[in-house]
Write an enzyme that holds these catalytic residues in place. Structure first.
Site, PDB file in Angstrom:
ATOM      1  N   SER A   1       2.541   2.748   3.148  1.00 42.39           N
ATOM      2  CA  SER A   1       2.299   3.950   2.360  1.00 42.39           C
ATOM      3  C   SER A   1       1.273   4.776   3.120  1.00 42.39           C
ATOM      4  O   SER A   1       0.245   4.258   3.559  1.00 42.39           O
ATOM      5  CB  SER A   1       1.784   3.578   0.969  1.00 42.39           C
ATOM      6  OG  SER A   1       1.869   4.709   0.133  1.00 42.39           O
ATOM      7  N   GLU A   2       1.561   6.080   3.275  1.00 48.91           N
ATOM      8  CA  GLU A   2       0.792   6.875   4.228  1.00 48.91           C
ATOM      9  C   GLU A   2      -0.657   7.106   3.814  1.00 48.91           C
ATOM     10  O   GLU A   2      -1.456   7.581   4.613  1.00 48.91           O
ATOM     11  CB  GLU A   2       1.492   8.207   4.530  1.00 48.91           C
ATOM     12  CG  GLU A   2       1.630   9.160   3.360  1.00 48.91           C
ATOM     13  CD  GLU A   2       2.950   8.982   2.618  1.00 48.91           C
ATOM     14  OE1 GLU A   2       3.534   7.881   2.669  1.00 48.91           O
ATOM     15  OE2 GLU A   2       3.383   9.959   1.965  1.00 48.91           O
ATOM     16  N   ASN A   3      -0.995   6.774   2.573  1.00 51.84           N
ATOM     17  CA  ASN A   3      -2.404   6.903   2.191  1.00 51.84           C
ATOM     18  C   ASN A   3      -3.243   5.745   2.736  1.00 51.84           C
ATOM     19  O   ASN A   3      -4.465   5.741   2.551  1.00 51.84           O
ATOM     20  CB  ASN A   3      -2.561   7.026   0.678  1.00 51.84           C
ATOM     21  CG  ASN A   3      -2.014   5.834  -0.064  1.00 51.84           C
ATOM     22  OD1 ASN A   3      -0.937   5.345   0.240  1.00 51.84           O
ATOM     23  ND2 ASN A   3      -2.778   5.340  -1.016  1.00 51.84           N
TER      24      ASN A   3
ATOM     25  N   ASN B   1       8.717   3.334   5.255  1.00 50.91           N
ATOM     26  CA  ASN B   1       7.924   4.238   4.429  1.00 50.91           C
ATOM     27  C   ASN B   1       8.834   4.836   3.357  1.00 50.91           C
ATOM     28  O   ASN B   1       9.868   5.423   3.672  1.00 50.91           O
ATOM     29  CB  ASN B   1       7.313   5.363   5.277  1.00 50.91           C
ATOM     30  CG  ASN B   1       6.456   6.305   4.439  1.00 50.91           C
ATOM     31  OD1 ASN B   1       6.956   7.055   3.621  1.00 50.91           O
ATOM     32  ND2 ASN B   1       5.150   6.251   4.643  1.00 50.91           N
TER      33      ASN B   1
ATOM     34  N   SER C   1      -2.903   5.815   9.855  1.00 49.12           N
ATOM     35  CA  SER C   1      -1.636   5.752   9.136  1.00 49.12           C
ATOM     36  C   SER C   1      -0.593   6.646   9.800  1.00 49.12           C
ATOM     37  O   SER C   1       0.554   6.241  10.004  1.00 49.12           O
ATOM     38  CB  SER C   1      -1.855   6.186   7.686  1.00 49.12           C
ATOM     39  OG  SER C   1      -0.654   6.114   6.971  1.00 49.12           O
TER      40      SER C   1
END
Lengths: 231, 218
Positions: free
Chosen positions: B46-48, B23, B88
């Site tokens: 990607s945390e979205n 990440n 996520s």
């Protein structure tokens, strides 16, 4: 069960001053823009809005901030909005900033009948102030409580008349959890199809979580950071 | 000479290992994706809500529905997957992501990090940073050694509100690579042409300096 309402006006009936709303989206991606425009029109005030971000000055939740319709924001990241920062630093706007993963899980928990949970996120920081701490597997965790809302407003790519939803790419983000956590969940979709057209194997949000669904009139889908490479 | 942002990204890229899920935070960390060493395969999370992030799109091919956590338009590689924010962060908290790279305003010698708030001045929010640093086993911070006023950001104790406690393992700045252990910074490498004396003078926290400090090879 047919969940279809005619339009955005009908979809948002019942939203009143002082209510708590959840609004899906990450940045400007996957936000219910038709419903936000309608909330501006309705002029509903003193809202508590739970949303990962607060839009930009002239789009998304920034539009509601401009009209001073929001009393409190519960978010994880609000860095793209000058009016937000002004209202927050001047004390006009109450703000609760929450770690993004905790925000997502608190919404999920709210919809899943889990009143609270322990997470390591935020231990030892301001976020942990006043919260119960417990050690699991040798590591400190803090107690976070579930979030629910009077109305959850989400945006999907496709939906059917039963309220089943399919999201596109990273426009999914917070929408599925918020759909679960609304007492009444409103879905605005780009394409509204008859029941049976969406493959049941590929539904992201089952219709049980959605009470009203409508086809958005238009989607601007503004890009916040246009980054490209040359051919 | 001190490294530029690309130099910092290139040095961090050397930390990547084959098979890792990684990440990358906003800013310098995002640049790391451009310098993956030859012969290894990593996937960027990607945390979205995307695994298998690819390059920026060609002009005209941007998709408003496809962005990274910095809200930049992106593409995905073959084999990518999309998911919601709860899943996520299940990947992140559940330690399925092997490396987190993020920026910081301050780091302290016990591994504390501050990067989300300057009281009374700047409040952007923590985004996913608190979840990431609380859970990741391997955290590298990409940052500048000093702030614009010339004050060290490599400290005995952070002065700003914390993002996480005792979590940072390694720091890469324009001057040096440092490891954090035993409540001290340990100088591992220096940027090409940068002297050990300069690094010592710009580091407020306790710094352990070995007899020989190799230059980074970029």
């Amino acid at each position: 069960m047919n969940k279809v309402v005619k339009n955005v006006e009908e979809a948002l009936v019942g939203i009143e001053d002082g209510m708590t709303l959840m609004l899906g989206g990450f940045g400007l991606c996957g936000i219910p823009e038709n419903s936000i425009a309608q909330l501006v029109k309705m002029g509903t005030k003193n809202l508590t809005c739970i949303s990962n971000n607060a839009g930009v000055d002239d789009f998304g939740l920034g539009l509601l901030l401009q009209q001073k319709q929001i009393k409190k924001m519960i978010s994880s990241y609000v860095g793209e909005n000058a009016e937000f920062e002004r209202q927050m630093l001047s004390g006009e706007l109450e703000v609760d900033l929450i770690p993004q993963g905790s925000l997502a899980e608190r919404c999920r928990a709210g919809g899943a009948g889990i009143p609270a949970f322990f997470t390591p996120a935020g231990y030892g920081t301001e976020v942990a102030e006043g919260k119960e701490v417990r050690i699991f597997n040798g590591k400190p965790h803090i107690l976070e409580s579930a979030l629910t809302a009077d109305f959850a407003i989400v945006k999907a790519w496709k939906g059917d008349t039963e309220g089943n939803l399919v999201f596109k790419a990273t426009a999914r983000n917070f929408n599925p959890m918020m759909a679960m956590a609304g007492k009444i969940t409103i879905a605005e979709v780009e394409e509204l199809v008859p029941a049976g057209e969406l493959d049941p194997n590929f539904i992201h949000t089952p219709g049980i979580f959605v009470q009203r669904i409508f086809k958005g009139e238009k989607f601007e889908k503004r890009i916040e950071q246009r980054t490209v490479r040359q051919k | 000479m001190a490294l530029d942002k690309i130099g910092i990204a290139k040095r961090i890229a050397q930390e990547l290992r084959d098979g890792w899920y990684v990440n990358l935070g906003i800013g310098i960390p995002t640049l790391v994706a451009n310098y993956i060493p030859e012969g290894i395969e990593v996937e960027f999370q990607s945390e979205n809500g995307v695994l298998g992030m690819g390059a920026f799109p060609f002009e005209g091919e941007e998709d408003a529905d496809l962005i990274n956590a910095g809200k930049q338009t992106i593409t995905v590689r073959e084999g990518a997957a999309f998911f919601d924010s709860a899943m996520s962060f299940a990947m992140i908290r559940g330690q399925h992501v092997q490396l987190t790279v993020l920026g910081a305003m301050e780091v302290s010698q016990n591994g504390d990090i501050a990067n989300w708030k300057i009281p009374g001045k700047m409040v952007k929010g923590m985004g996913g940073a608190m979840d990431l640093v609380a859970s990741a086993e391997n955290i590298i911070v990409a940052m500048m050694h000093s702030n614009k006023a010339g004050e060290s950001k490599i400290l005995k104790e952070c002065t700003l509100p914390l993002t996480g406690v005792g979590c940072v393992k390694k720091v890469v700045t324009e001057l040096a690579v440092m490891e954090i252990k035993d409540n001290k910074f340990h100088l591992i490498e220096r940027a090409p042409g940068v002297t050990v004396e300069e690094i010592i003078s710009k580091t407020e926290g306790d710094l352990v300096v070995p007899d020989f400090v190799p230059e980074m090879v970029l």
